[in-house]
Write a protein that holds these residues in place. Sequence first.
Motif, short mmCIF file in Angstrom:
data_model
loop_
_atom_site.label_atom_id
_atom_site.label_comp_id
_atom_site.label_asym_id
_atom_site.label_seq_id
_atom_site.Cartn_x
_atom_site.Cartn_y
_atom_site.Cartn_z
N TYR A 1 0.81 -1.22 0.00
CA TYR A 1 0.00 0.00 0.00
C TYR A 1 0.84 1.27 0.00
O TYR A 1 0.32 2.38 -0.10
N ALA B 1 0.56 3.93 -2.94
CA ALA B 1 -0.69 4.68 -2.93
C ALA B 1 -0.70 5.71 -1.80
O ALA B 1 -1.10 6.86 -2.00
N PHE C 1 -5.49 4.21 -6.29
CA PHE C 1 -5.67 4.46 -4.84
C PHE C 1 -6.78 3.59 -4.23
O PHE C 1 -6.82 3.42 -3.03
N MET D 1 -7.11 0.62 -3.98
CA MET D 1 -6.61 -0.53 -3.21
C MET D 1 -6.64 -0.25 -1.71
O MET D 1 -6.72 -1.15 -0.90
N LEU D 2 -6.58 1.04 -1.32
CA LEU D 2 -6.58 1.37 0.10
C LEU D 2 -7.91 1.01 0.77
O LEU D 2 -7.98 0.85 1.99
N GLU D 3 -8.96 0.87 -0.04
CA GLU D 3 -10.26 0.50 0.53
C GLU D 3 -10.22 -0.91 1.12
O GLU D 3 -11.04 -1.26 1.96
N THR D 4 -9.25 -1.73 0.66
CA THR D 4 -9.21 -3.12 1.12
C THR D 4 -8.47 -3.29 2.44
O THR D 4 -8.40 -4.38 2.98
N ILE D 5 -7.88 -2.21 2.98
CA ILE D 5 -7.12 -2.37 4.23
C ILE D 5 -7.93 -1.78 5.39
O ILE D 5 -8.45 -0.68 5.29
N GLN D 6 -8.01 -2.56 6.46
CA GLN D 6 -8.81 -2.19 7.64
C GLN D 6 -8.06 -1.16 8.48
O GLN D 6 -6.93 -1.41 8.92
N THR D 7 -8.68 0.01 8.73
CA THR D 7 -7.99 1.03 9.52
C THR D 7 -8.86 1.56 10.66
O THR D 7 -8.54 2.61 11.23
N VAL E 1 -7.29 2.97 13.97
CA VAL E 1 -5.87 3.28 13.76
C VAL E 1 -5.69 4.79 13.77
O VAL E 1 -6.36 5.50 13.03
#
Lengths: 487, 95
Positions: A306, A309, B38, B40-46, B49
Amino acid sequence: MQNELYELTIKEARALLDAREVSSVEITKAFIDRIDAVEPRVQAFVKVTPEVAIDQAKNADLAISQGRASLMTGIPLQIKDNMCTKGITTTCSSRMLRDFVPPYSATVVDRLESEHAVVMGKGNMDEFAMGSSTENSAFHSTYNPWDLERVPGGSSGGPAAAVSAGESMGALGSDTGGSIRQPAAFCGVVGMKPTYGLVSRYGLVAFASSLDQIGPITREVTDSAMLLTAISGHDPKDSTSIPVPKQDFTKGLGSGIKGMKIGVPKEYFVDGIDSEVDKATRKAIEVLQSLGASVDWEVSLPSTTYALAVYYIIAPSECSANLARYDGVKYGYSDHSSGSMWSELENTRQQGFGPEVKRRIMLGTYSLSAGYYDAYYLKALKVRTLISEEFSEAFKKYDVLVTPTSPTPAFKMQEKTANPLQMYLSDVLTIPVNIAGLPGISVQCGLSRGLPVGLQIIGPQMGDATILQVAYAYEQATEWHKLRPEI
Amino acid sequence: MALTSDEVRHVALLARLAMKPEELESYRSQLDDILRYFQMLETIQTDGVPPTNQSVTNHTVMREDKVEPGLDKEDVLANAPRREGDYFRIKAVLE
């Protein structure tokens, strides 16, 4: 074999200068001649300053004769053109700042001047340090001394090419996402991005303030340690400068790496990596192993995927805020043709900035704008936390992480200019280091079809001395650093 | 959802960048590509955080309020695109 003076390393020159076997004026003249001979082909400079250099060399010789020599006294250096030099244009290779003469010098420049270093001139770069090939300079491209049809990397392509071609003994670059390490790898020289806050950013023209860091580009590791020692240390003028006592990075360089723990994160051997780069990196890691380090080949840093990005949200966001200052009022390019204040402001910025700078201003403005802030900017800052925590966990187990510096060697001119995203991908292995504020260094570890390959050594925050020590151990065990381009 | 020309025009206005129609379209399609990347950032759990603005933990840095000489006025004004005496000259903000 008698070397030409322009082939000397900083360490060798220091010894000859201190023994009074050669003068700084003689060395400086040798570099001026070398620049005359190769600069038309390499074009590593935005501006060469021979008169300034000779004056400084005379002062350096005086200082040496009076016993006042320090590490950089009499050493010819090039400064990337985004660091302010009082009285000498500082353009950022942009039409916006083509005629800008700074009224003060950057702290790093002041420190070099106080040591009587010799400034050969200002280094070409991607405009405002935005780019990976130096093709975004508003003035001219720089050509890779190993193959003039290829890029030197970027954004510090001028400094890396100048050192590689023997036009300068060392140089200062800046690194926001790989802009020191990637061109160093492409040009077969040493390039180091120190821990964020170790070197003052005062007088460095801001691109992305939470990521920017100044560092050395040299032929050998010892030279980088010397140059870093000269420029680092706390500066009250930069509130992000780390308040620690000044350190001598040349001490401990030779203490070896026996017993050190090295981690190899598998995510850095990305799809599409050049097979020779892959091979050279793995071979280099085996060399480190043979020197007594233990190697874990199975480290995983899953958030690495990531990082690119995250970077291309955070860096353009900060850039869009930092570059709001270019309004054509106080300094810089200014359009006077169009009547109202607003249209002159908009035309000034349209005509003063090149395409990549405008692309990033737009991207950053979009990421920060109402309705998108949470989805882009805030999200990126949160993933930044995850990336940093992953590194912190890894450094509980390993002293350093070792990776390739770039997935490919130097690419052809214009190969990636039409597709911005492809260009961005050439920094995929250097960017995570900036996101976490870590130190990283690139040293040459091989050739791929005649082009240099870089090995990246990453340390924990304030592990600058450690990565230098590992880089030095590798360099001393191999011959790659002795290769020079034929130009 | 593709980025529209109107959105690009709006962003250019916010950034105070004049833009020719052909530039507008080329930025639209390039920015669209990059924004899709960008996603792809939707697939990471935050959730939960905290954001990181700075990689070093220097908090507000204080220093003595010492009087020191500033920059030389002539050096600074020498870079002014338009100058009148010791002032930067600008266009009228309010007509």
